[in-house]
Design an enzyme around this catalytic site. Structure first.
Site, PDB file in Angstrom:
ATOM      1  N   GLU A  54       0.838  -1.199   0.000  1.00  0.00           N
ATOM      2  CA  GLU A  54       0.000   0.000   0.000  1.00  0.00           C
ATOM      3  C   GLU A  54       0.877   1.254   0.000  1.00  0.00           C
ATOM      4  OE1 GLU A  54      -3.682   1.741   2.786  1.00  0.00           O
ATOM      5  OE2 GLU A  54      -2.341   0.168   3.535  1.00  0.00           O
ATOM      6  N   LYS A 123      -9.252   2.425  -2.169  1.00  0.00           N
ATOM      7  CA  LYS A 123      -9.524   1.743  -0.910  1.00  0.00           C
ATOM      8  C   LYS A 123     -10.955   2.029  -0.475  1.00  0.00           C
ATOM      9  CE  LYS A 123      -7.249   1.209   3.628  1.00  0.00           C
ATOM     10  NZ  LYS A 123      -6.053   1.637   4.399  1.00  0.00           N
ATOM     11  N   CYS A 179      -5.558  -3.134   2.445  1.00  0.00           N
ATOM     12  CA  CYS A 179      -5.366  -3.153   3.892  1.00  0.00           C
ATOM     13  C   CYS A 179      -6.659  -3.319   4.692  1.00  0.00           C
ATOM     14  CB  CYS A 179      -4.605  -1.903   4.328  1.00  0.00           C
ATOM     15  SG  CYS A 179      -3.862  -2.076   5.979  1.00  0.00           S
TER      16      CYS A 179
END
Length: 680
Positions: A54, A123, A179
């Site tokens: 990330e 994300k 994540c």
């Protein structure tokens, strides 16, 4: 392009590389160069999917620098550099970067191949608790104002509704999340998997705290299981800011609950984990499990499909992953112990339940001194202990025939006496001789014609006696035949070792029975004398003992006829559990049992390094397996007695894992074997 037999891509595998570069904090140009170097190295090893952490272009821990125009411009320039370099890197590259779109900056995964930026995936869930303040700089995916984004002059798809299918392998479909997405009740990758993705990628910047690595493993493992997928996880490592946090660079890869590999954590150098993913296996399993398909009913699975190409290397490319030589027998000692414990108790409690349900108090079992009847007898003894009944309620009978050896008969008697059962002996030779005479068989005239009739007369008489003894004594006949024998049809149908009232061994392959007996010895379930007898039985040649030894003294060998059980059990597992083609089964067998694999198994399994098999030998025994399994033996399996299923490797009961026509033909599999597997 036609790939050689020893190329993993030919057999439904995809090689992926998970990368944790050393971060140059807030220096996108340096990070782009490092990423290119790692991508080249990964592609040189045959990887066609390369995954980075990330925010890998700038660093996850740069906080308000994410809102600096200079930094964001440098990120785009770095992506442009990577895109240009990707023209001669034959892999799909997935990198983490902050990108501007509309009024927000989004934390994105960027897919690049062949000079093109294919897509950007933002994300979905932003952590904003404890040490995380991501919403201060980053916009959540649902606030995007368009489904496209311009990056370094290229306008590309943008959004969380994107999967990337490989044009040259329909089973290889990639989904990407970032994540925190994995830590939510319904991760975006769950929908991606239902939409067809088999490889789920997670670009993570997760800082480390004590115990967090295990949490990540547990989540990735569980997600790979529930979605029937491969889950690839990359975390940021060395070079991230340690102002308030620390970083470990965890790299983990799971495939449907199997750990494919982990990288070194807390490394002060760049780390790369290369793994081989069996996407064909994942696709096959999804076809079997109807609940996976049903889970997508009513879901919005309208994903945009952005294609890429694997374009695998053309030469030999053997597997890096270990293929278990003994798929029914775990290699790790602690897992083997657990599996043996569960197997033992499944057998014992299954037999206990059957006795209770029938109201019977006695068991009848034929004891040959071989592996299968030994396992059944020690299970029966433990069953009586658990029920509070005397072991003398077990009537053990050894039934010597024309080829019974002194060694096996001695072992049978020693075992029965050691366990304290009601031990008996019945010589079947007189009755067998009379029956052969009644059949006008040449043996009755003094000719040594050891044909199937000669063998089955003995096997049938033994079972017939056991059933009549059970009638007479009010007992239940315990079957001893195993899964390997059922697969190969190595049992006498009907009134023979094929039949019993209840079979405790029917789901145990021969290789596992060997380890079960070793486990019983090691666990000290029985006394030392019984343990010594069990050791002697383990060292006995596997033989039906139905044909007398030849002039050279060599006894009848089961494995010389139907093949080595260690290899045939391997073929059975790959065929029954996964439904693989003969070509793939042979490739996996070569990977596990070939000469090159011999030194790769210091695994603590007795016999694991004893043999190696070359490809012609594997093909020979696989041909016999396919002919017997698909073309000759199903009628026996269609009429088997009740027995408990033991492992996920499957059973062959027509009421369970395997249902097939008794008059099916093996031709398609045999033709595929000749077509798919070279002779040298």
């Amino acid at each position: 392009m036609s790939l050689p037999f020893d190329n993993l891509y030919r057999h439904g595998f995809v090689r992926a590389a998970l990368c944790a570069p050393v971060m140059a904090l807030a220096h996108p140009a340096a990070n782009a160069r490092a990423s290119i170097d790692m991508a080249r190295g990964a592609a040189a090893q045959g990887a066609r999917l390369v995954l980075f952490p990330e925010m890998g272009l700038c660093g996850y821990s740069i906080e308000d620098l994410l809102l600096q125009t200079t930094l964001l411009d440098a990120v785009e320039a770095g992506l442009a550099t990577i895109a240009e370099a990707s023209r001669d890197i034959p892999a799909l590259l997935i990198l983490g970067a902050p990108l501007r779109q509309g009024p927000g900056v989004f934390n994105c995964a960027v897919a690049i191949q062949g000079g093109h930026i294919l897509a950007a995936i933002p994300k979905t869930y932003l952590p904003n608790y404890r040490e995380f303040y991501e919403k201060r700089q980053i916009a959540p995916a649902m606030t995007a104002t368009a489904d496209e984004i311009t990056i370094a002059g290229q306008t590309v798809p943008f959004g969380t509704d994107i999967i990337l299918p490989a044009e040259d392998n329909p089973d290889a479909v990639v989904h990407i999340e970032i994540c925190e997405d994995l830590w939510t009740p319904i991760p975006p990758s769950s929908r991606g998997a239902l939409a067809g993705a088999t490889i789920l990628c997670n670009l993570s910047g997760s800082p480390v705290t004590v115990g967090k690595a295990e949490d990540r493993r547990a989540l990735a493992d569980a997600q790979s299981r529930s979605t029937i997928s491969a889950y690839l996880y990359t975390a940021a490592g060395m070079g991230e800011s340690t102002t308030d946090l620390a970083w470990d660079g965890q790299l983990s890869a799971f495939e449907y609950g199997e750990l494919l590999g982990e990288g070194a954590r807390f490394s002060d150098e760049a780390e790369m984990l290369v793994v081989d993913i069996d996407v064909e296996k994942l696709a096959q399993e999804r076809r079997r499990i109807g609940s996976f398909r049903d889970a997508g009913l009513g879901e919005d699975l309208a994903f945009r499909r952005i294609p890429f190409r694997l374009d695998p290397p053309g030469g030999p490319l053997p597997l890096k992953r270990e293929i278990a030589r003994f798929p029914y027998v775990p290699a790790r000692p602690e897992k083997l112990d657990q599996d043996c414990y569960e197997t033992w108790n499944i057998q014992v409690t299954g037999l206990m339940t059957r006795l209770r349900s029938t109201g019977l108090k006695k068991l009848v079992i034929g004891v040959s001194g071989g592996l299968d009847s030994t396992q059944a007898l020690i299970v029966a003894a433990r069953t009586m202990d658990r029920l509070g009944l005397p072991r003398s309620n077990i009537i053990g009978v050894t039934l010597p025939g024309f080829a019974t050896s002194d060694g096996t008969k001695t072992s049978a008697w020693a075992l029965m006496r050691g366990l304290g059962v009601d031990a008996r002996e019945v010589d079947i030779k007189p009755l067998a001789t009379q029956l052969l005479k009644d059949l006008n068989h040449p043996y009755s005239e003094g000719h040594n014609q050891y044909d199937v009739t000669f063998e089955n007369v003995q096997a049938g008489l033994r079972t017939d006696y056991l059933f009549r003894l059970a009638n007479h004594s009010g007992g239940l006949v315990v079957g001893t035949g195993d899964l390997s024998e059922l697969a190969l049809g190595w049992c006498t149908y009907g009134v023979g070792d094929h039949m019993s009232h209840y079979n405790v061994n029917a789901s145990l392959p021969k290789t596992l029975i060997q380890h079960m007996i070793r486990w019983v010895i090691g666990a000290g379930i029985y006394d030392a004398d019984v343990g010594a007898t069990l050791e002697a039985i383990l060292g006995t040649e596997i033989s039906p003992e139905l044909v007398p030894p030849g002039a050279d003294g060599v006894i009848q060998s089961t494995q010389a006829i139907i093949g080595p059980y260690e290899l045939q059990d391997f073929h059975l597992f790959q065929t029954l559990r996964w439904g693989f083609s003969p070509g793939k089964v042979a490739f996996l067998a070569q990977s596990a049992w070939g000469d090159a694999a011999r030194g790769a198994w210091p695994r603590g399994i007795e016999g694991a390094d004893r043999h190696a098999y070359d490809l012609p030998t594997i093909k020979h025994w696989l041909r016999i397996f396919l002919r017997r399994f698909f073309g000759q033996s199903q009628f026996k399996r269609s009429a088997v007695p009740n027995a408990p299923k033991i492992s996920s490797g499957g059973s062959l009961s027509p009421r369970g894992d395997w249902r097939a026509p008794s008059d099916g033909l093996a031709d398609a599999w045999l033709e595929a074997l000749e077509r798919e597997v070279p002779d040298v």
